[in-house]
Design a protein around this motif. Sequence first.
Motif, PDB file in Angstrom:
ATOM      1  N   ALA A 193       0.846  -1.250  -0.111  1.00 16.30           N
ATOM      2  CA  ALA A 193       0.087   0.116   0.088  1.00 16.30           C
ATOM      3  C   ALA A 193       1.048   1.318  -0.107  1.00 16.30           C
ATOM      4  O   ALA A 193       0.672   2.297  -0.738  1.00 16.30           O
ATOM      5  CB  ALA A 193      -1.051  -0.107   1.342  1.00 16.30           C
ATOM      6  N   LEU A 194       1.840   1.239   0.711  1.00 19.53           N
ATOM      7  CA  LEU A 194       2.698   2.343   0.829  1.00 19.53           C
ATOM      8  C   LEU A 194       3.548   2.671  -0.484  1.00 19.53           C
ATOM      9  O   LEU A 194       3.843   3.864  -0.954  1.00 19.53           O
ATOM     10  CB  LEU A 194       3.570   2.182   1.984  1.00 19.53           C
ATOM     11  N   LEU A 195       4.112   1.410  -1.144  1.00 20.82           N
ATOM     12  CA  LEU A 195       4.528   1.615  -2.302  1.00 20.82           C
ATOM     13  C   LEU A 195       3.649   2.131  -3.526  1.00 20.82           C
ATOM     14  O   LEU A 195       4.139   2.912  -4.239  1.00 20.82           O
ATOM     15  CB  LEU A 195       5.167   0.208  -2.970  1.00 20.82           C
ATOM     16  N   PHE A 196       2.417   1.867  -3.284  1.00 27.26           N
ATOM     17  CA  PHE A 196       1.587   2.250  -4.380  1.00 27.26           C
ATOM     18  C   PHE A 196       1.150   3.770  -4.207  1.00 27.26           C
ATOM     19  O   PHE A 196       1.124   4.588  -5.083  1.00 27.26           O
ATOM     20  CB  PHE A 196       0.115   1.712  -4.658  1.00 27.26           C
ATOM     21  N   THR A 197       1.280   4.230  -2.826  1.00 27.12           N
ATOM     22  CA  THR A 197       0.756   5.438  -2.540  1.00 27.12           C
ATOM     23  C   THR A 197       1.918   6.451  -3.052  1.00 27.12           C
ATOM     24  O   THR A 197       1.942   7.354  -3.543  1.00 27.12           O
ATOM     25  CB  THR A 197       0.835   5.703  -0.951  1.00 27.12           C
ATOM     26  N   PHE A 198       3.345   5.907  -2.869  1.00 26.46           N
ATOM     27  CA  PHE A 198       4.564   6.416  -3.015  1.00 26.46           C
ATOM     28  C   PHE A 198       4.679   6.694  -4.510  1.00 26.46           C
ATOM     29  O   PHE A 198       4.979   7.652  -5.456  1.00 26.46           O
ATOM     30  CB  PHE A 198       5.705   5.678  -2.574  1.00 26.46           C
ATOM     31  N   SER A 199       4.081   5.540  -5.427  1.00 28.15           N
ATOM     32  CA  SER A 199       4.178   5.562  -6.706  1.00 28.15           C
ATOM     33  C   SER A 199       3.162   6.498  -7.601  1.00 28.15           C
ATOM     34  O   SER A 199       3.632   7.315  -8.309  1.00 28.15           O
ATOM     35  CB  SER A 199       3.794   4.239  -7.307  1.00 28.15           C
ATOM     36  N   ALA A 200       2.033   6.720  -6.734  1.00 29.79           N
ATOM     37  CA  ALA A 200       1.016   7.990  -7.150  1.00 29.79           C
ATOM     38  C   ALA A 200       1.619   9.344  -6.998  1.00 29.79           C
ATOM     39  O   ALA A 200       1.593  10.246  -7.728  1.00 29.79           O
ATOM     40  CB  ALA A 200      -0.119   7.434  -6.403  1.00 29.79           C
ATOM     41  N   SER A 201       2.381   9.324  -5.817  1.00 30.89           N
ATOM     42  CA  SER A 201       2.780  10.864  -5.493  1.00 30.89           C
ATOM     43  C   SER A 201       3.979  10.997  -6.563  1.00 30.89           C
ATOM     44  O   SER A 201       4.395  12.097  -7.156  1.00 30.89           O
ATOM     45  CB  SER A 201       3.561  10.634  -4.278  1.00 30.89           C
ATOM     46  N   LEU A 202       4.648  10.019  -6.717  1.00 28.42           N
ATOM     47  CA  LEU A 202       5.902  10.252  -7.979  1.00 28.42           C
ATOM     48  C   LEU A 202       5.261  10.328  -9.321  1.00 28.42           C
ATOM     49  O   LEU A 202       5.988  11.197 -10.025  1.00 28.42           O
ATOM     50  CB  LEU A 202       6.573   9.015  -8.038  1.00 28.42           C
ATOM     51  N   MET A 203       4.139   9.844  -9.671  1.00 30.91           N
ATOM     52  CA  MET A 203       3.650  10.168 -10.973  1.00 30.91           C
ATOM     53  C   MET A 203       3.128  11.576 -10.889  1.00 30.91           C
ATOM     54  O   MET A 203       3.040  12.225 -11.840  1.00 30.91           O
ATOM     55  CB  MET A 203       2.561   9.117 -11.058  1.00 30.91           C
TER      56      MET A 203
END
Length: 239
Positions: A193-203
Amino acid sequence: MAVHHPLQRLTSPSRHVSLLVHLAGILSFVASFKYLFGWETPMSVGFGGHFQFLTIIGLALALCTFIVGILADVTLSSRLFKLKNILSVCSAPLEVLISILYWGLCAIDKSLVFPPEFELDFLPDFGFHAAPALFLAIDLLLLSPPWTIHGYSALALSEFLAFLYWFWVEYCYSRNGWYPYPVFDILTTWQRALLFTFSASLMTGSTMVLKWTYGKVNGIEEYKKDAVADPAGVRAKRE
């Protein structure tokens, strides 16, 4: 007939440079798909096939974007040109994200993204994980009007795409019993969940950087300032 946007670096849609760029991109993307469908792996025969991978989903979206772009070039259709630009808002930041995550994880440990026996040669690796981002960035910076999406909208779009992909990955896992990327096996549910949240922020950050770069390349100071100082568009709303 489409009218050339005054803030674009080059004329698009057009039957000259714009058409050549879109044609080159399509040839690159199609070559990657041709390589992919001739490459048999255990993942390719599982549920979801190659489309379990974010890389392949991004590649398909990039191909759709450029197909619409070249149709706009051939027909000089303003409607198709607008549709291409709408698709680009999703596909360009997504491909930048894919490139950052892939090459970043490979720099740490290649086994996080693929088993050693499935390591790609340089050319197909570049075609899957770098060329789409480069082509889409060129299309944005030289052949498109400036994006009007703001920070909050970009974040909402990124979060939606990130968690939609997470749902898809988990559904494929429920059918196959394994994840497409080895890194998912290492992480717990909360860590994913943290990885996908981080990925969304990175996008989201990729969207803002692309907007800022557009302003720098095309000499438009207000777009650079908007991307950095007022990413949510709050000031514009108040005015």
